[in-house]
Scaffold this active site. Structure first.
Site: not given
Ligand code: AMP
Ligand code: ZN
Length: 112
Positions: A3, A85, A91, A93, A96, A98
């Protein structure tokens, strides 16, 4: 566990820390959608809002305590938006849970 955000909490993947306590970790989003864009997560792995129950909901309260604290520490008195999300249509991605904390621009509503 494979993860991305658990690896960030463990320090195995670098991040720009904004806030941390026993339950919560917050870091700058790598692809900011606003001048201020921070991701806040519970350290414990929870997949999404669809997995919240009476067993883990206290961690979501801790996330929102962190929201208020981060807003204070960063002078977000003009307002902010918290976005969670959930699932494919929502949406999400990263699997975990957040919370995006977005600020320092006028955020459109409805978000589209
Ligand atoms: P979501 O689309 O709501 O799942 O948001 C995932 C978020 O994680 C996106 O805004 C990405 O830009 C961010 N993200 C993905 N990988 C990283 C990373 N290594 N460090 C910081 N943010 C990240
Ligand atoms: Zn996790």
């Amino acid at each position: 566990m494979d993860c991305l955000f658990c690896k960030i909490v463990a320090g195995e993947i670098p991040s720009k820390k904004v806030y941390e306590n026993e339950w919560v970790y917050a870091f700058e989003d790598i692809a900011p959608q606003a001048p201020f864009h921070v991701i806040i997560i519970p350290k414990e792995h929870i997949v999404s809002a669809a997995e919240i129950s009476s067993k883990n909901s206290h961690l979501i309260a801790k996330v929102y305590e962190a929201v208020a604290q981060i807003a204070k520490e960063n002078g977000l008195e003009n307002g902010f938006r918290v976005v969670n999300n959930c699932g494919a249509d929502g949406g999400q991605t990263v699997g975990h849970i957040h919370f995006h904390l977005l600020a320092r621009r006028n955020l459109a509503w409805p978000p589209g």
